[in-house]
Design an enzyme around this catalytic site. Sequence first.
Site, short mmCIF file in Angstrom:
data_model
loop_
_atom_site.label_atom_id
_atom_site.label_comp_id
_atom_site.label_asym_id
_atom_site.label_seq_id
_atom_site.Cartn_x
_atom_site.Cartn_y
_atom_site.Cartn_z
CB THR A 96 -0.91 0.02 1.17
OG1 THR A 96 -1.66 -1.10 1.23
CG2 THR A 96 -2.04 1.37 1.15
CE LYS A 172 -4.97 -2.40 0.94
NZ LYS A 172 -3.83 -2.96 0.88
CE LYS A 240 2.10 1.13 5.08
NZ LYS A 240 1.56 1.04 3.76
#
Length: 306
Positions: A96, A172, A240
């Site tokens: 990702t 995503k 993150k």
Amino acid sequence: MRKAGIVGLGAMGAGIAQTLRANGYEVHVCDLRPGVATAFAAQGGVACNNPAEVAAACAVVVSVVVNAAQTEAVLFGAGGAAAAMKPGSTFVMCSTVDPHWSAALEDRLGQAGIHYIDAPISGGAAKAASGQMTVMSSAKPQAYAQAGAVLDAMAGKVYRLGDRAGAGSKVKIINQLLAGVHIAAAAEAMALGLREGVALDALYEVITHSAGNSWMFENRMAHVLAGDYTPLSAVDIFVKDLGLVLDAARASKFPLPLASTAHQMFMQASSAGFANEDDSAVIKIFPGIELPKGKGKGKGKGKGKA
């Protein structure tokens, strides 16, 4: 025998490697942790010392590491794959990451004649191992022509979302917006149940059979009930990932109030010492609650002042 390379044998990478092996591929693997690749190879497959060895043996290399920095190391660090990849081979990136970074990587690899697939994944370790995970991909037709069969062999659903890198990563991070918000909301609901004296087993049973349920509630709150915070996906992963979501929205001045709040909750959990615990440990930020005890790391009371 068809060959495929896997770099990174964490929860998802190990499952992908197992699935490819079950589908008749000779799988070449490497992992930074000593003994992990050889343990996989003992059941069938080939252990390599670094990504370059994987790339020298396989025309399709699948990278399943945590973030962009680790992907850069896989490709361009010591023993990196890029220098060993033959022109016309394909690098599949499953992390990702910032969509703009992914698009730039496609251009960089293309200058060396290497195809690239932007292919972040979702579904968790169990679905990766059973071949039922989801791939959100985007790539040029030449990349799909070479590596499309590998994608189809390793996943239950492969979405082709565009003919340039970046589109897969955009989808995503939108998925991660929902996943992070759902985990944070599930933790908040469970924490309120604890504070109000509701029996957690009963609460879990009712919610998972009612309209308020989500996949994340059902999956992650089971970890809370077990008192097991062994990291399948860690708190810092959502620090993150939600950070990437907010960065993307900030660039277009688009408001994301729920994602912002969820990000702050994961940040609070991380700074409180739960960074490497399962992401369900975000529940530990709530004050004055007694969490179920179990075998997992970091069990016990929620942190914070009552």
